[in-house]
Scaffold this motif. Structure first.
Motif, PDB file in Angstrom:
ATOM      1  N   ARG A 131      -0.616   8.023   7.412  1.00  0.00           N
ATOM      2  CA  ARG A 131      -1.243   7.913   6.257  1.00  0.00           C
ATOM      3  C   ARG A 131      -2.803   7.671   7.911  1.00  0.00           C
ATOM      4  NH1 ARG A 131       1.677   8.707   3.248  1.00  0.00           N
ATOM      5  NH2 ARG A 131       1.713   7.892   1.356  1.00  0.00           N
ATOM      6  N   LEU A 132      -2.258   6.747   9.094  1.00  0.00           N
ATOM      7  CA  LEU A 132      -3.213   6.846   9.581  1.00  0.00           C
ATOM      8  C   LEU A 132      -3.781   8.456  10.252  1.00  0.00           C
ATOM      9  CD1 LEU A 132      -3.032   3.649  11.838  1.00  0.00           C
ATOM     10  CD2 LEU A 132      -4.587   4.009  10.253  1.00  0.00           C
ATOM     11  N   LYS A 133      -2.483   9.565  10.176  1.00  0.00           N
ATOM     12  CA  LYS A 133      -3.289  10.062  11.380  1.00  0.00           C
ATOM     13  C   LYS A 133      -4.011  10.906  10.041  1.00  0.00           C
ATOM     14  CE  LYS A 133       1.314  10.539  13.998  1.00  0.00           C
ATOM     15  NZ  LYS A 133       2.633  11.622  13.998  1.00  0.00           N
ATOM     16  N   ARG A 134      -3.502  10.799   9.039  1.00  0.00           N
ATOM     17  CA  ARG A 134      -4.513  12.283   7.667  1.00  0.00           C
ATOM     18  C   ARG A 134      -6.095  11.310   7.613  1.00  0.00           C
ATOM     19  NH1 ARG A 134      -1.264  13.955   4.524  1.00  0.00           N
ATOM     20  NH2 ARG A 134      -2.432  14.941   3.016  1.00  0.00           N
ATOM     21  N   ALA A 135      -6.200  10.440   8.043  1.00  0.00           N
ATOM     22  CA  ALA A 135      -7.406   9.543   8.040  1.00  0.00           C
ATOM     23  C   ALA A 135      -8.383  10.256   9.193  1.00  0.00           C
ATOM     24  CB  ALA A 135      -7.609   7.839   8.435  1.00  0.00           C
ATOM     25  N   HIS A 136      -7.448   9.860  10.015  1.00  0.00           N
ATOM     26  CA  HIS A 136      -7.998  10.674  11.562  1.00  0.00           C
ATOM     27  C   HIS A 136      -8.411  12.258  11.292  1.00  0.00           C
ATOM     28  CE1 HIS A 136      -8.110  12.991  15.987  1.00  0.00           C
ATOM     29  NE2 HIS A 136      -8.741  11.581  15.842  1.00  0.00           N
ATOM     30  N   ALA A 137      -7.470  13.026  10.732  1.00  0.00           N
ATOM     31  CA  ALA A 137      -7.371  14.280  10.784  1.00  0.00           C
ATOM     32  C   ALA A 137      -8.513  14.440   9.412  1.00  0.00           C
ATOM     33  CB  ALA A 137      -6.248  15.082   9.938  1.00  0.00           C
ATOM     34  N   ALA A 138      -9.089  13.843   9.350  1.00  0.00           N
ATOM     35  CA  ALA A 138     -10.283  13.996   7.976  1.00  0.00           C
ATOM     36  C   ALA A 138     -11.984  13.451   8.706  1.00  0.00           C
ATOM     37  CB  ALA A 138      -9.867  13.151   6.828  1.00  0.00           C
ATOM     38  N   GLY A 139     -11.238  13.024   9.900  1.00  0.00           N
ATOM     39  CA  GLY A 139     -12.722  13.379  10.754  1.00  0.00           C
ATOM     40  C   GLY A 139     -13.114  11.329  11.233  1.00  0.00           C
ATOM     41  N   LEU A 140     -12.311  10.134  10.292  1.00  0.00           N
ATOM     42  CA  LEU A 140     -12.748   9.159  10.933  1.00  0.00           C
ATOM     43  C   LEU A 140     -11.819   8.883  12.116  1.00  0.00           C
ATOM     44  CD1 LEU A 140     -12.006   7.413   7.574  1.00  0.00           C
ATOM     45  CD2 LEU A 140     -14.050   8.247   8.413  1.00  0.00           C
ATOM     46  N   ASP A 199       0.446  -1.510  -0.226  1.00  0.00           N
ATOM     47  CA  ASP A 199      -0.296   0.085   0.137  1.00  0.00           C
ATOM     48  C   ASP A 199       1.040   1.102   0.107  1.00  0.00           C
ATOM     49  OD1 ASP A 199      -2.474  -1.333  -0.295  1.00  0.00           O
ATOM     50  OD2 ASP A 199      -2.534  -1.203   1.991  1.00  0.00           O
ATOM     51  N   ALA A 200       2.679   1.317   0.279  1.00  0.00           N
ATOM     52  CA  ALA A 200       3.316   2.497  -0.206  1.00  0.00           C
ATOM     53  C   ALA A 200       3.277   2.640  -0.758  1.00  0.00           C
ATOM     54  CB  ALA A 200       4.391   1.719   1.120  1.00  0.00           C
ATOM     55  N   THR A 201       2.372   2.445  -2.058  1.00  0.00           N
ATOM     56  CA  THR A 201       2.359   2.750  -3.651  1.00  0.00           C
ATOM     57  C   THR A 201       1.734   3.591  -3.910  1.00  0.00           C
ATOM     58  OG1 THR A 201       1.180   0.840  -3.830  1.00  0.00           O
ATOM     59  CG2 THR A 201       3.963   0.955  -4.343  1.00  0.00           C
ATOM     60  N   LEU A 202       0.212   3.876  -2.610  1.00  0.00           N
ATOM     61  CA  LEU A 202      -0.639   4.546  -3.102  1.00  0.00           C
ATOM     62  C   LEU A 202      -0.374   6.155  -2.635  1.00  0.00           C
ATOM     63  CD1 LEU A 202      -3.261   2.255  -2.278  1.00  0.00           C
ATOM     64  CD2 LEU A 202      -2.806   2.724  -4.299  1.00  0.00           C
ATOM     65  N   GLY A 203       0.009   7.166  -2.997  1.00  0.00           N
ATOM     66  CA  GLY A 203       0.416   8.550  -2.887  1.00  0.00           C
ATOM     67  C   GLY A 203      -0.371   9.258  -1.394  1.00  0.00           C
ATOM     68  N   GLU A 204       0.606  10.059  -0.680  1.00  0.00           N
ATOM     69  CA  GLU A 204      -0.480  10.880  -0.665  1.00  0.00           C
ATOM     70  C   GLU A 204      -2.700  11.424  -0.956  1.00  0.00           C
ATOM     71  OE1 GLU A 204       0.821  13.839   1.493  1.00  0.00           O
ATOM     72  OE2 GLU A 204       1.772  12.494   3.174  1.00  0.00           O
ATOM     73  N   LEU A 205      -2.238  11.897  -1.948  1.00  0.00           N
ATOM     74  CA  LEU A 205      -3.568  11.927  -2.589  1.00  0.00           C
ATOM     75  C   LEU A 205      -4.009  11.497  -2.811  1.00  0.00           C
ATOM     76  CD1 LEU A 205      -5.031  14.471  -4.211  1.00  0.00           C
ATOM     77  CD2 LEU A 205      -4.210  13.843  -6.347  1.00  0.00           C
ATOM     78  N   ARG A 206      -4.043  10.114  -3.225  1.00  0.00           N
ATOM     79  CA  ARG A 206      -4.713   8.419  -3.502  1.00  0.00           C
ATOM     80  C   ARG A 206      -5.454   8.790  -1.777  1.00  0.00           C
ATOM     81  NH1 ARG A 206      -9.172   6.331  -4.728  1.00  0.00           N
ATOM     82  NH2 ARG A 206      -8.713   4.037  -5.222  1.00  0.00           N
ATOM     83  N   TRP A 207      -4.929   8.261  -1.026  1.00  0.00           N
ATOM     84  CA  TRP A 207      -5.057   8.562   0.378  1.00  0.00           C
ATOM     85  C   TRP A 207      -5.688   8.960   1.018  1.00  0.00           C
ATOM     86  CZ3 TRP A 207      -5.103   4.629   3.703  1.00  0.00           C
ATOM     87  CH2 TRP A 207      -5.674   4.442   4.561  1.00  0.00           C
ATOM     88  N   ALA A 246       6.078   4.320  10.537  1.00  0.00           N
ATOM     89  CA  ALA A 246       6.306   5.588   9.788  1.00  0.00           C
ATOM     90  C   ALA A 246       5.236   5.637   8.750  1.00  0.00           C
ATOM     91  CB  ALA A 246       7.602   5.785   9.873  1.00  0.00           C
ATOM     92  N   TRP A 247       5.040   4.631   7.591  1.00  0.00           N
ATOM     93  CA  TRP A 247       4.016   5.291   6.599  1.00  0.00           C
ATOM     94  C   TRP A 247       3.133   5.272   6.534  1.00  0.00           C
ATOM     95  CZ3 TRP A 247       0.917   1.849   5.564  1.00  0.00           C
ATOM     96  CH2 TRP A 247       0.447   1.844   3.544  1.00  0.00           C
ATOM     97  N   LEU A 248       2.940   3.528   8.260  1.00  0.00           N
ATOM     98  CA  LEU A 248       1.282   3.836   8.366  1.00  0.00           C
ATOM     99  C   LEU A 248       1.093   4.729   9.742  1.00  0.00           C
ATOM    100  CD1 LEU A 248      -1.098   1.427   8.199  1.00  0.00           C
ATOM    101  CD2 LEU A 248       0.052   0.522  10.151  1.00  0.00           C
ATOM    102  N   ALA A 249       1.579   5.529  10.327  1.00  0.00           N
ATOM    103  CA  ALA A 249       0.897   6.283  11.231  1.00  0.00           C
ATOM    104  C   ALA A 249       1.002   7.354  10.660  1.00  0.00           C
ATOM    105  CB  ALA A 249       2.682   6.144  11.778  1.00  0.00           C
TER     106      ALA A 249
END
Length: 297
Positions: free
Chosen positions: A81-90, A35-43, A76-79
């Protein structure tokens, strides 16, 4: 504020209380190194779609799978992505250590199994501390134990006692890290009678964990009438089961060579908006089977 938070956690630990589960609709995510191949925009697009589909919670099935995500750059990569998900409201329900050999390791003597379960508890406790420090207080809405409970390996009463002790001890240890709800899932394959399976979950329901039950619709191990016998036996679910995990896939081929395809989009949407038939929380498996997620499969 800090003292109040600490006192609340201490009180819950001393009383052995499981926090009441609030109504929720969650989607499971099994992190993979690829999943690390998915960039921030895609995530960010994926997270936005998850919210648009009506989900408020991301259940991260594990933060360590064997050796996967053990390297600093992987975690670090997983963290991030999870921070971005939480910041988005999940909301985040955070899974801990998943042993790829979990089901094989259950085939051992009671004494060896007890020691193995103690090792799993230790792994989970350390990971919980690590991820709480990484994500910060307030970022984690619950803990998830990745070890899935089946109706084959826990038929023996002696093993059920070991399992009960393990769950109670694990829940207590995790509440000492952060007093969030602790979850674990279970599935049935016809190895216990519906009544025996219900009785097992009833005995486990007061051990400090919230039980999720996989509905089995995607694996097709049992027919629909057979599955309904088990699900009907769980009624009333309150006090026994937090909610069902609905499968958004259909398994193809033999079970030994797992291959699955997503349910048709209209079937998924009908399932997602249908009312709960068991418990106040609804869960769906998994993120990769949602429409438009072909690049994650």
């Amino acid at each position: 504020m800090v003292m109040r938070y600490w006192f609340k956690g201490l009180l819950l630990i001393l009383l052995g209380i499981v926090l009441p589960a609030q109504a929720s609709q969650g989607i499971f995510y099994q992190p993979q190194l690829r999943d690390a191949t998915l960039g921030e925009l895609r995530w960010d697009e994926i997270v936005a779609q998850v919210k648009q589909e009506g989900f408020d919670t991301l259940v991260v099935q594990w933060t360590r799978y064997g050796d996967a995500f053990a390297k600093p750059e992987e975690s670090a990569w997983l963290a991030a992505r999870l921070k971005r998900a939480h910041a988005a409201g999940l909301k985040l329900v955070l899974g801990l250590y998943a042993d790829p050999a979990f089901f094989q390791r259950q085939d051992q003597s009671a004494g060896s199994l007890a020691r193995y379960l103690e090792q799993q508890e230790s792994h989970n406790h350390l990971l919980a501390e690590e991820w709480l420090n990484r994500l910060g207080e307030g970022s984690i809405a619950g803990w998830y134990l990745p070890a899935e409970l089946d109706d084959f390996n826990w038929r023996d009463p002696e093993r059920q006692v070991l399992l009960s002790r393990h769950l109670a001890s694990s829940a207590k240890a995790l509440r000492e890290v952060s007093p969030e709800p602790v979850y674990i899932s279970s599935f049935f394959t016809g190895k216990m009678s519906p009544q025996a399976y219900r009785d097992l979950l009833t005995r486990l329901s007061d051990k400090g964990v919230n039980l999720m039950v996989q509905d089995g619709s995607g694996t097709t191990v049992l027919s629909k009438p057979e599955r309904e016998l088990y699900l009907d036996a769980l009624s009333p679910c309150e006090g026994r089961v937090t909610g069902l995990i609905h499968e958004l896939f259909v398994q193809k081929g033999k079970r030994a060579s797992f291959h699955a395809e997503p349910l048709a989009e209209r079937q998924q949407r009908a399932l997602i908006v249908s009312p709960s038939s068991c418990g106040s929380q609804r869960w769906f498996f998994s993120l990769r089977y949602l429409p438009g997620m072909a690049d994650m499969r």
